[in-house]
Design a protein around this motif. Sequence first.
Motif, PDB file in Angstrom:
ATOM      1  N   ALA A 135       4.858   1.823   0.745  1.00  0.00           N
ATOM      2  CA  ALA A 135       5.687   2.300  -0.357  1.00  0.00           C
ATOM      3  C   ALA A 135       6.439   3.564   0.038  1.00  0.00           C
ATOM      4  O   ALA A 135       7.613   3.744  -0.310  1.00  0.00           O
ATOM      5  CB  ALA A 135       4.817   2.569  -1.584  1.00  0.00           C
ATOM      6  N   ALA A 136       5.764   4.450   0.790  1.00  0.00           N
ATOM      7  CA  ALA A 136       6.413   5.683   1.237  1.00  0.00           C
ATOM      8  C   ALA A 136       7.551   5.381   2.203  1.00  0.00           C
ATOM      9  O   ALA A 136       8.610   6.024   2.162  1.00  0.00           O
ATOM     10  CB  ALA A 136       5.385   6.606   1.891  1.00  0.00           C
ATOM     11  N   ARG A 137       7.342   4.401   3.077  1.00  0.00           N
ATOM     12  CA  ARG A 137       8.392   4.029   4.032  1.00  0.00           C
ATOM     13  C   ARG A 137       9.618   3.465   3.313  1.00  0.00           C
ATOM     14  O   ARG A 137      10.757   3.845   3.623  1.00  0.00           O
ATOM     15  CB  ARG A 137       7.854   3.013   5.038  1.00  0.00           C
ATOM     16  CG  ARG A 137       6.882   3.601   6.035  1.00  0.00           C
ATOM     17  CD  ARG A 137       6.230   2.531   6.894  1.00  0.00           C
ATOM     18  NE  ARG A 137       5.281   3.119   7.830  1.00  0.00           N
ATOM     19  CZ  ARG A 137       4.410   2.425   8.562  1.00  0.00           C
ATOM     20  NH1 ARG A 137       4.383   1.092   8.464  1.00  0.00           N
ATOM     21  NH2 ARG A 137       3.590   3.050   9.386  1.00  0.00           N
ATOM     22  N   THR A 138       9.385   2.559   2.378  1.00  0.00           N
ATOM     23  CA  THR A 138      10.521   1.975   1.665  1.00  0.00           C
ATOM     24  C   THR A 138      11.225   3.021   0.811  1.00  0.00           C
ATOM     25  O   THR A 138      12.451   3.025   0.702  1.00  0.00           O
ATOM     26  CB  THR A 138      10.070   0.791   0.785  1.00  0.00           C
ATOM     27  OG1 THR A 138       9.073   1.242  -0.136  1.00  0.00           O
ATOM     28  CG2 THR A 138       9.496  -0.329   1.631  1.00  0.00           C
ATOM     29  N   SER A 139      10.458   3.930   0.229  1.00  0.00           N
ATOM     30  CA  SER A 139      11.061   4.992  -0.579  1.00  0.00           C
ATOM     31  C   SER A 139      11.926   5.889   0.279  1.00  0.00           C
ATOM     32  O   SER A 139      13.028   6.302  -0.129  1.00  0.00           O
ATOM     33  CB  SER A 139       9.963   5.807  -1.263  1.00  0.00           C
ATOM     34  OG  SER A 139      10.524   6.874  -2.002  1.00  0.00           O
TER      35      SER A 139
ATOM     36  N   ASP B 222       0.830  -1.196   0.000  1.00  0.00           N
ATOM     37  CA  ASP B 222       0.000   0.000   0.000  1.00  0.00           C
ATOM     38  C   ASP B 222       0.871   1.255   0.000  1.00  0.00           C
ATOM     39  O   ASP B 222       2.088   1.197   0.114  1.00  0.00           O
ATOM     40  CB  ASP B 222      -0.990  -0.025   1.163  1.00  0.00           C
ATOM     41  CG  ASP B 222      -0.322   0.108   2.531  1.00  0.00           C
ATOM     42  OD1 ASP B 222       0.837   0.567   2.603  1.00  0.00           O
ATOM     43  OD2 ASP B 222      -0.963  -0.245   3.530  1.00  0.00           O
ATOM     44  N   HIS B 223       0.205   2.424  -0.143  1.00  0.00           N
ATOM     45  CA  HIS B 223       0.954   3.665  -0.321  1.00  0.00           C
ATOM     46  C   HIS B 223       1.796   4.016   0.898  1.00  0.00           C
ATOM     47  O   HIS B 223       2.880   4.590   0.780  1.00  0.00           O
ATOM     48  CB  HIS B 223      -0.014   4.804  -0.657  1.00  0.00           C
ATOM     49  CG  HIS B 223      -0.869   5.240   0.497  1.00  0.00           C
ATOM     50  ND1 HIS B 223      -2.016   4.573   0.854  1.00  0.00           N
ATOM     51  CD2 HIS B 223      -0.727   6.271   1.369  1.00  0.00           C
ATOM     52  CE1 HIS B 223      -2.569   5.184   1.906  1.00  0.00           C
ATOM     53  NE2 HIS B 223      -1.806   6.202   2.238  1.00  0.00           N
ATOM     54  N   LYS B 224       1.312   3.667   2.100  1.00  0.00           N
ATOM     55  CA  LYS B 224       2.066   3.975   3.318  1.00  0.00           C
ATOM     56  C   LYS B 224       3.361   3.163   3.368  1.00  0.00           C
ATOM     57  O   LYS B 224       4.424   3.695   3.697  1.00  0.00           O
ATOM     58  CB  LYS B 224       1.212   3.675   4.556  1.00  0.00           C
ATOM     59  CG  LYS B 224       1.909   3.979   5.879  1.00  0.00           C
ATOM     60  CD  LYS B 224       0.929   3.930   7.045  1.00  0.00           C
ATOM     61  CE  LYS B 224       0.322   2.557   7.228  1.00  0.00           C
ATOM     62  NZ  LYS B 224      -0.567   2.497   8.419  1.00  0.00           N
TER      63      LYS B 224
END
Length: 388
Positions: free
Chosen positions: A6-10, A2-4
């Motif tokens: 994905a944001a953490r890994t980014s 999910d987007h959350k």
Amino acid sequence: MDHKIAARTSLIRSASDAGSKVFATILTRSPISRIDIARHTGLSQAAVTKAVSPLVAAGLVDAPPAAHRDGNRGRPVAPVSIIPEALIMLGVKVNVDEVIAVATDLGTAVLASEQRALAVHDPQVVLEAIVDVVSALESRLGDRSAAIAGLGVSVSGDVDTETGVVRESAIMGWIDEDFGGRLQERLGRPVTLENDVHALTIGEHWFGVGLGTASFAIVTIGRGIGSGLHLNGQVVTGAYGVSGEIGHLPLADPERICACGRRGCVEAVASTGAIEAAVSAAHGRDVIIDEAVRLAHQGDPAAEAAFREAAAVIGTAIATLVNLAGPELVIIGGEGVTNFDLFEQTLRNSFNAHAFGAAARCPIVTRPHTFQDWARGAAAAAIQSLVR
């Protein structure tokens, strides 16, 4: 993903060098104060605070209000901690006859596990088995599977982690196999492919004995003879990714042919298969390792000789490793640890005979590793790949 997530890994992948150091330090030493993070990383406290803030905002790190003050400096001491469930990693160990898979949190605590038997070593069959266990883990995790950030896979042999290619795996019979790339394409997830012993060493470096040891080596005894090196705070991979391959040092009789096709390798006399072959030849029938162990314990001359020869060569290989790299500790793991009484005395005698000077003071200890531990090592390799 999910987007959350994905944001953490980014955030982790795009972090500066300082940010990566700070996150790795919190990850492996949690809970830890900002002052201690600065000491470990060599960064200023201002730089540490700057790096911690986005990690807290992303839900990767917890930083409660300061509860007390440093008595020497009067500064607030607010320990920060990793939030283990913020991301989930999958780890897979590929064995000659099975794949073992685990789902772990960021501290490599096992959340779920699966395994599948392998009847053949064909890369496509192994790939499908991994896809199957990944699917099973996702089902077992339920809603938590949205937090999966990647997959680590460990395989015996010469593995190019940068490209995901297994350049040579004698046990699996693979040559120049683009396994990581194919698996990543099939799963649609980031895949880190790593040599199995290197992955195990990464796990020990970040979450095990490496935290309290400046340098160490792991030597594994079983179907293959492998090793991993942790020196100067890093797991050594070498320019070509094959550092620590003591199983293929030419220390045995040149007449003995290794499974890799070369002559005189340590594995040619010390691997499980080599011991089985030696005892089978002496008895004129097939003898598997469990029976070879039983025969040796009963005083069978052929079985005793096979284990004695294996132990002598392994001891010489460990001495060579210690003479060259100088680790402060050698850990022996792998399936062979359960039968270490058959190796120990001859191995130590051989090590002492070949260790140079003060190198002979290097302790050799055993540390049993289950195959689930090897899979956790693969997950640790994926976590390290994400952080770096």
